[in-house]
Design a protein around this motif. Structure first.
Motif, PDB file in Angstrom:
ATOM      1  N   PRO A  84       0.789  -1.229   0.000  1.00 20.85           N
ATOM      2  CA  PRO A  84       0.000   0.000   0.000  1.00 20.85           C
ATOM      3  C   PRO A  84       0.828   1.289   0.000  1.00 20.85           C
ATOM      4  N   ASN A  85       1.957   1.314   0.682  1.00 21.40           N
ATOM      5  CA  ASN A  85       2.838   2.483   0.676  1.00 21.40           C
ATOM      6  C   ASN A  85       4.231   2.056   1.124  1.00 21.40           C
ATOM      7  N   PRO A  86       5.121   1.728   0.193  1.00 18.81           N
ATOM      8  CA  PRO A  86       6.460   1.273   0.582  1.00 18.81           C
ATOM      9  C   PRO A  86       7.310   2.359   1.234  1.00 18.81           C
ATOM     10  N   TYR A  87       6.855   3.618   1.178  1.00 17.10           N
ATOM     11  CA  TYR A  87       7.608   4.732   1.746  1.00 17.10           C
ATOM     12  C   TYR A  87       7.168   5.093   3.166  1.00 17.10           C
ATOM     13  N   ILE A  88       6.236   4.366   3.730  1.00  9.66           N
ATOM     14  CA  ILE A  88       5.713   4.706   5.058  1.00  9.66           C
ATOM     15  C   ILE A  88       6.839   4.686   6.097  1.00  9.66           C
ATOM     16  N   PRO A  89       6.912   5.695   6.953  1.00 11.31           N
ATOM     17  CA  PRO A  89       7.940   5.684   7.997  1.00 11.31           C
ATOM     18  C   PRO A  89       7.708   4.541   8.996  1.00 11.31           C
ATOM     19  N   ILE A  90       8.770   3.789   9.265  1.00 12.10           N
ATOM     20  CA  ILE A  90       8.673   2.646  10.176  1.00 12.10           C
ATOM     21  C   ILE A  90       9.754   2.772  11.244  1.00 12.10           C
ATOM     22  N   ILE A  91       9.320   2.657  12.495  1.00  9.11           N
ATOM     23  CA  ILE A  91      10.231   2.671  13.634  1.00  9.11           C
ATOM     24  C   ILE A  91      10.210   1.293  14.263  1.00  9.11           C
ATOM     25  N   MET A  92      11.363   0.653  14.329  1.00  8.47           N
ATOM     26  CA  MET A  92      11.490  -0.672  14.945  1.00  8.47           C
ATOM     27  C   MET A  92      11.668  -0.485  16.449  1.00  8.47           C
ATOM     28  N   VAL A  93      10.892  -1.238  17.224  1.00  6.85           N
ATOM     29  CA  VAL A  93      10.959  -1.185  18.681  1.00  6.85           C
ATOM     30  C   VAL A  93      11.365  -2.570  19.172  1.00  6.85           C
ATOM     31  N   ALA A 105      17.390  -4.773  11.173  1.00  9.68           N
ATOM     32  CA  ALA A 105      16.289  -3.823  11.016  1.00  9.68           C
ATOM     33  C   ALA A 105      16.619  -2.782   9.949  1.00  9.68           C
ATOM     34  N   ARG A 106      17.822  -2.253  10.008  1.00  2.00           N
ATOM     35  CA  ARG A 106      18.272  -1.261   9.022  1.00  2.00           C
ATOM     36  C   ARG A 106      18.232  -1.852   7.617  1.00  2.00           C
ATOM     37  N   ASN A 111      13.180   3.068   9.240  1.00  2.00           N
ATOM     38  CA  ASN A 111      13.663   4.452   9.271  1.00  2.00           C
ATOM     39  C   ASN A 111      14.431   4.739  10.552  1.00  2.00           C
ATOM     40  N   GLU A 112      13.926   4.237  11.673  1.00  2.00           N
ATOM     41  CA  GLU A 112      14.532   4.500  12.977  1.00  2.00           C
ATOM     42  C   GLU A 112      14.414   3.251  13.841  1.00  2.00           C
ATOM     43  N   PHE A 113      15.140   3.262  14.949  1.00  2.00           N
ATOM     44  CA  PHE A 113      15.229   2.105  15.836  1.00  2.00           C
ATOM     45  C   PHE A 113      15.126   2.609  17.273  1.00  2.00           C
ATOM     46  N   VAL A 114      14.284   1.958  18.094  1.00  2.00           N
ATOM     47  CA  VAL A 114      14.124   2.321  19.503  1.00  2.00           C
ATOM     48  C   VAL A 114      14.305   1.069  20.337  1.00  2.00           C
ATOM     49  N   ALA A 115      15.218   1.133  21.296  1.00  2.00           N
ATOM     50  CA  ALA A 115      15.430   0.010  22.212  1.00  2.00           C
ATOM     51  C   ALA A 115      14.558   0.192  23.450  1.00  2.00           C
ATOM     52  N   LYS A 116      13.948  -0.897  23.898  1.00  2.00           N
ATOM     53  CA  LYS A 116      13.164  -0.874  25.126  1.00  2.00           C
ATOM     54  C   LYS A 116      14.110  -0.882  26.316  1.00  2.00           C
ATOM     55  N   LEU A 122      12.749   9.708  24.068  1.00  2.00           N
ATOM     56  CA  LEU A 122      13.371   8.937  22.994  1.00  2.00           C
ATOM     57  C   LEU A 122      12.380   8.697  21.855  1.00  2.00           C
ATOM     58  N   LEU A 123      11.163   8.304  22.196  1.00  2.00           N
ATOM     59  CA  LEU A 123      10.167   8.067  21.152  1.00  2.00           C
ATOM     60  C   LEU A 123       9.826   9.370  20.434  1.00  2.00           C
ATOM     61  N   ALA A 124       9.717  10.464  21.172  1.00  2.00           N
ATOM     62  CA  ALA A 124       9.451  11.769  20.546  1.00  2.00           C
ATOM     63  C   ALA A 124      10.579  12.137  19.581  1.00  2.00           C
ATOM     64  N   ASN A 125      11.816  11.869  19.967  1.00  2.00           N
ATOM     65  CA  ASN A 125      12.954  12.163  19.089  1.00  2.00           C
ATOM     66  C   ASN A 125      12.909  11.335  17.810  1.00  2.00           C
ATOM     67  N   ARG A 126      12.568  10.049  17.929  1.00  2.00           N
ATOM     68  CA  ARG A 126      12.506   9.193  16.742  1.00  2.00           C
ATOM     69  C   ARG A 126      11.348   9.606  15.831  1.00  2.00           C
TER      70      ARG A 126
END
Length: 173
Positions: A84-93, A105-106, A111-116, A122-126
């Motif tokens: 549907p949209n291959p350009y959608i921003p994706i953040i891996m958690v 993941a990269r 697009n971005e990576f967040v470690a628990k 941190l989430l706001a920054n990503r």
């Protein structure tokens, strides 16, 4: 990025995680940041169905899930015929923030990576990174996703040492 400067009200963000408590926690963080709508999916198949009905603006996906894991899910979103949209921003958690996990993941196209454990800042920054500093997409025979290199502003006085670089990359806006 300080809280309050990022306007998430018009956005729909999808959280894909097979752990209900984690989805609830992330949903609460997103709500506290002012997200307009949060949609939850408990696995990749559920998420794909929801995406086809109502495409979110950003996806947060867990790295490890039963069935299709986050890496396979991202690859499918980026490269599947009729995605549907291959350009959608994706953040891996993920709770697994080691180098192989980040590289997988990269290489899948996140697009971005967040470690628990996830913090609000941190989430706001990503989120700010995928909204305000979106990287161009690259398409090669073996990769489709955001440019993996972080670019800094180029010094106009610096010599162009790679002007004849034969790399065959196509940047897609």
């Amino acid at each position: 990025m300080p809280r309050g400067l990022l306007d998430l009200k018009p956005l729909q963000i999808m959280v894909v995680d097979d752990n209900r408590q984690t989805r609830t926690l992330i949903q609460r963080v997103l709500t506290s940041l002012g997200t307009g709508k949060v949609v939850e999916a408990d696995n990749a198949q559920h998420a794909m169905g929801l995406i086809r009905m109502d495409l979110p603006d950003i996806i947060l996906v867990d790295y490890r899930m039963d069935g299709i894991d986050g890496v396979k899910f991202v690859r499918e979103l980026r490269t599947a015929e009729g995605a549907p949209n291959p350009y959608i921003p994706i953040i891996m958690v993920t709770a697994n923030g080691d180098r192989p996990a980040v590289e997988a993941a990269r290489d899948a196209g996140v697009n971005e990576f967040v470690a628990k454990p996830i913090s609000v800042s941190l989430l706001a920054n990503r989120l700010a990174a995928v909204i305000e500093k979106a990287r161009p997409f690259v398409k090669t025979p073996n990769f489709f996703g955001p440019d993996r290199r972080r670019r800094k502003a180029r010094d106009p006085e610096a010599p162009q040492r790679r002007a004849d670089d034969p790399m065959n990359l196509t940047l897609v806006d």
